[in-house]
Design an enzyme around this catalytic site. Structure first.
Site, PDB file in Angstrom:
ATOM      1  N   THR A  91      -2.636  37.709  27.645  1.00 23.23           N
ATOM      2  CA  THR A  91      -3.252  39.027  27.795  1.00 23.23           C
ATOM      3  C   THR A  91      -4.764  38.978  27.606  1.00 23.23           C
ATOM      4  OG1 THR A  91      -1.214  39.920  26.860  1.00 23.23           O
ATOM      5  CG2 THR A  91      -3.023  41.449  27.126  1.00 23.23           C
ATOM      6  N   LYS A 143      -1.388  42.825  20.304  1.00 26.96           N
ATOM      7  CA  LYS A 143      -2.123  41.942  21.224  1.00 26.96           C
ATOM      8  C   LYS A 143      -2.842  42.748  22.303  1.00 26.96           C
ATOM      9  CE  LYS A 143       0.820  42.278  24.825  1.00 26.96           C
ATOM     10  NZ  LYS A 143       0.513  42.539  26.251  1.00 26.96           N
TER      11      LYS A 143
END
Length: 343
Positions: free
Chosen positions: A257, A200
């Protein structure tokens, strides 16, 4: 949370997440030592109970003890949390292993970092089991999920996953961390949880880059969704449960994120999109951007496993081959048409 008895635990790493995690554990009633290499930062923690360089909005629990002495830090610890950059974990873990071998202490080893090691391509759980001898190594647990330190410092509601091959070990970490603003779930899919947390960061660099270039929400949603598909494709090849990537350590961490300015990976990408050279960004960020070395590791892993990961590969090409961003996006859009679901 009502702690039945106080436990002595160690947090290795005095950055933003290490400081906040130490505070959570201390407020849960445990005796916490935090280790860092910067003597001035450690002195500030002990004197003022703050760490203003990394997390200015945090007033740390006054019971936390800071030290620059690794031996002192790990002595008698029931658990050791590794909250340091991925590329530093092996040398630190080897020193920890040597120190534990002197005492025979056998603590839980808990990773709260997210990344893949350059060169070896190892996940953090693999680094820990390789570096710390089995006789002095308790169970390894991975603590991962959407958790910006800045929000946890404000006691924002946060949910994480504790993953271990030993369900009891994961449940133990769940017990010591949970409180009225931290909710922990358990998993036995260590591989999936670690790969989701690592990859990620790469996707988040891409999310920041498209923002810096001026693209909107449609593009961001496309990048995140197709990035999630890439994470799952690689994970399945390593035996991970594809459903793990729909959970906190996959989709949850990807959302936070890729959408928050608190993310250093997003900020790195945003600055790339605005035309700044990568070298200047990394030199002035003030924190490690885990997605940069992870992009190289993922590029190598996907090639070895013959897994199609065009978004991650594009980010790698931008970071390591100086490929222009707009040219890279155009090339992604011109790829051959294919079904959406393809493992």
């Amino acid at each position: 949370m009502n702690v039945k008895h106080q436990l002595r635990m160690t947090v290795l790493g005095s950055g933003s997440w290490g400081s906040v995690l130490a505070d959570v554990l201390a407020r849960n009633g445990h005796a916490i030592t935090i280790y860092g290499r910067n003597a001035q930062e450690i002195a500030e923690i002990n004197r003022d109970h703050t760490n203003t360089h990394y997390i200015p909005n945090l007033q740390m629990d006054e019971s936390i003890v800071g030290t620059t002495d690794l031996r002192e830090a790990v002595q008698g610890a029931a658990a050791i949390f590794f909250v340091i950059p991925t590329q530093a974990i092996r040398p630190v873990a080897e020193k920890v292993g040597a120190l534990l071998s002197e005492t025979g202490n056998r603590p839980f080893l808990i990773s709260a970092a997210k990344g893949l090691e350059e060169g070896t391509l190892d996940r953090i759980s693999q680094i820990l089991t390789q570096s710390i001898p089995q006789p002095v190594r308790g169970d390894v647990v991975i603590l991962s999920g959407p958790s910006h330190a800045e929000d946890v410092a404000k006691h924002d509601i946060t949910t994480l996953t504790a993953a271990s091959e030993n369900e009891d070990a994961a449940a133990w970490v769940q017990w010591i961390v949970m409180n009225d603003y931290m909710r922990i779930y358990t998993s036995t899919d260590v591989t999936g949880v670690e790969l989701g947390g690592a990859i990620k960061n790469v996707i988040a660099i891409g999310a920041g880059a498209i923002h810096g270039l001026g693209y909107g929400d449609n593009t961001k949603a496309a990048l995140m969704t197709r990035g999630l598909a890439e994470m799952a494709r690689l994970g399945v090849q390593f035996g991970a449960d594809p459903l793990t990537f729909s959970g906190l350590s996959g989709l949850g961490d990807l959302i936070v994120t890729c959408t928050s300015t608190n993310s250093r990976n997003w900020r790195c990408g945003d600055r790339l999109g605005r035309g700044e050279p990568l070298e200047h960004i990394l030199a002035t960020m003030g924190m490690v951007v885990e997605g940069v070395p992870t992009a190289q590791a993922v590029h190598t892993l996907s090639a070895q496993m013959h897994v199609d990961m065009p978004i991650c590969d594009t980010i790698y090409q931008v970071l390591y081959r100086d490929r222009p961003l707009q040219e890279s996006i155009d090339a992604l859009m011109q790829r051959i048409a294919k079904p959406e679901i393809d493992f």
